[in-house]
Design a protein around this motif. Structure first.
Motif, PDB file in Angstrom:
ATOM      1  N   LEU A  97       0.838  -1.203   0.000  1.00  0.00           N
ATOM      2  CA  LEU A  97       0.000   0.000   0.000  1.00  0.00           C
ATOM      3  C   LEU A  97       0.872   1.252   0.000  1.00  0.00           C
ATOM      4  O   LEU A  97       2.064   1.194   0.296  1.00  0.00           O
ATOM      5  CB  LEU A  97      -0.911   0.008   1.231  1.00  0.00           C
ATOM      6  N   GLU A  98       0.248   2.387  -0.292  1.00  0.00           N
ATOM      7  CA  GLU A  98       0.929   3.666  -0.146  1.00  0.00           C
ATOM      8  C   GLU A  98       0.929   4.020   1.343  1.00  0.00           C
ATOM      9  O   GLU A  98      -0.099   4.398   1.896  1.00  0.00           O
ATOM     10  CB  GLU A  98       0.223   4.746  -0.967  1.00  0.00           C
ATOM     11  N   LEU A  99       2.072   3.879   1.978  1.00  0.00           N
ATOM     12  CA  LEU A  99       2.170   4.069   3.419  1.00  0.00           C
ATOM     13  C   LEU A  99       2.688   5.463   3.759  1.00  0.00           C
ATOM     14  O   LEU A  99       3.486   6.035   3.011  1.00  0.00           O
ATOM     15  CB  LEU A  99       3.112   3.023   4.020  1.00  0.00           C
ATOM     16  N   PRO A 100       2.262   5.988   4.897  1.00  0.00           N
ATOM     17  CA  PRO A 100       2.843   7.254   5.354  1.00  0.00           C
ATOM     18  C   PRO A 100       4.347   7.101   5.540  1.00  0.00           C
ATOM     19  O   PRO A 100       4.845   6.008   5.857  1.00  0.00           O
ATOM     20  CB  PRO A 100       2.144   7.486   6.704  1.00  0.00           C
ATOM     21  N   ALA A 101       5.081   8.187   5.369  1.00  0.00           N
ATOM     22  CA  ALA A 101       6.540   8.150   5.508  1.00  0.00           C
ATOM     23  C   ALA A 101       6.970   7.775   6.917  1.00  0.00           C
ATOM     24  O   ALA A 101       8.127   7.383   7.130  1.00  0.00           O
ATOM     25  CB  ALA A 101       7.122   9.515   5.127  1.00  0.00           C
ATOM     26  N   ASN A 102       6.060   7.858   7.876  1.00  0.00           N
ATOM     27  CA  ASN A 102       6.374   7.494   9.261  1.00  0.00           C
ATOM     28  C   ASN A 102       6.719   6.021   9.402  1.00  0.00           C
ATOM     29  O   ASN A 102       7.419   5.628  10.339  1.00  0.00           O
ATOM     30  CB  ASN A 102       5.196   7.816  10.175  1.00  0.00           C
ATOM     31  N   VAL A 103       6.194   5.174   8.518  1.00  0.00           N
ATOM     32  CA  VAL A 103       6.474   3.736   8.591  1.00  0.00           C
ATOM     33  C   VAL A 103       7.874   3.504   8.045  1.00  0.00           C
ATOM     34  O   VAL A 103       8.133   3.673   6.856  1.00  0.00           O
ATOM     35  CB  VAL A 103       5.435   2.916   7.799  1.00  0.00           C
TER      36      VAL A 103
END
Length: 330
Positions: free
Chosen positions: A200-206
């Motif tokens: 998935l398109e994940l937030p950069a926090n991951v």
């Protein structure tokens, strides 16, 4: 004509038997309340009794820490439950670890841990929570849909749970702020969940993902179980269950496959598996690893059965986690 009637009658009997087998298999494996924890433990082949003293010891420490129940609403309207532990302060964390690693008070790092089939968030992670909490992580342990205190009638097997994982990631960012660094950790079905989430398109926090004994897809793992553990053909049970699941749960049993999702992964992934796993074969780990296109590491714990790797060789497991965390949390 008599022979034709006999053939038609026989075909009808076989079809009825196939439908019966499909419904029986589906109800036992995919529906809340019918999928039993004791049956899963027996199928996994892991002897957990020898680890009960450690689990009880760590449970005492973990439950003594500040924690609270939290919830989100899933993309399809289910109330999902989780247990949240804020990061411990330096004083609370008992002064670091035996190898000299020191905790950082107020560190903006967090881990979200996803449990396995028929498990629950808090009860399944009391052992490894000791590792994360003492290293300054905030920790979230969700109950998967149709498990624990989360709503839902049908088990998601990672295919639906990956969307739920995205919801929990966003919850963690709202809780700790835009500068939080997040690791995803999953075991068995939870391992499949985090691997499917990687596409998935994940937030950069991951910043990274750890999959412990994750499988490729529900279709492939249940085909393996039927063939190798019960010596039964997968047809028609798997194909029938797929049709039922599309209608009742809204997804196909091979609709989301971890070995394809990791081809789209952008965050680093640590793969962990036991060499003696007879429930989710170690070959699945190798297959998914070979398909992964993001930075990757692999740890095979010799002699470990299903989901046993952490307990079988805790020192090696924690060393791999620490090295991986040092890399991704830069």
């Amino acid at each position: 004509m008599g022979a034709l009637k006999n053939i038609v009658a026989a075909a009808g009997i076989l079809a009825t038997a196939g439908i019966g087998e499909t419904v029986y298999f589906y109800n036992r494996t995919m529906k809340r309340g019918n999928a039993k924890t004791d049956r899963t433990i027996k199928m996994s082949g892991t002897d957990w009794s020898k680890y009960y003293p450690l689990m009880e010891e760590r449970k005492g420490f973990v439950l003594a820490q500040t924690h609270r129940d939290v919830s989100i609403t899933s993309f399809d309207g289910l109330k999902l439950h989780g247990t949240y532990f804020p990061a411990l302060s330096h004083a609370e964390s008992t002064g670091g670890t035996e190898d000299g690693e020191e905790n950082t008070s107020g560190a903006k790092k967090a881990v979200i841990c996803f449990h396995g089939y028929t498990g629950e968030g808090l009860s399944n992670h009391v052992a490894i929570a000791d590792y994360f909490l003492k290293r300054g992580y905030a920790m979230l342990m969700p109950d998967a849909r149709a498990h624990g205190e989360s709503e839902g009638d049908y088990i998601g097997f990672g295919c639906l749970d990956r969307q739920d994982a995205l919801g929990w990631i966003n919850w963690m960012i709202q809780e700790l702020g835009e500068d939080v660094k997040i690791m995803l950790h999953g075991t068995s079905m939870g391992g499949a969940t985090v691997l499917m989430t990687s596409g998935l398109e994940l937030p950069a926090n991951v910043k990274g993902i750890v999959s412990d004994c994750g499988f490729t897809s529900p279709k492939e793992v249940f085909t393996y179980v039927l063939n190798h553990m019960y010596h039964l053909p997968a047809f028609p049970a798997i194909q029938g269950a797929d049709l039922l699941n599309r209608k009742l749960a809204g997804y196909g049993m091979d609709e989301c496959n971890a070995k394809y999702e990791v081809q789209k992964a952008k965050v680093p992934i640590l793969f962990i598996h036991g060499s003696a796993d007879t429930f989710v074969p170690c070959s699945m780990c190798h297959e998914i690893y070979d398909n992964c296109r993001s930075p990757k590491r692999k740890l095979i714990i010799e002699g470990a059965a299903h989901a046993e790797s952490y307990y079988k060789d805790m020192e090696t497991y924690e060393k791999a986690l620490t090295e991986f965390a040092e890399e991704i949390m830069q």
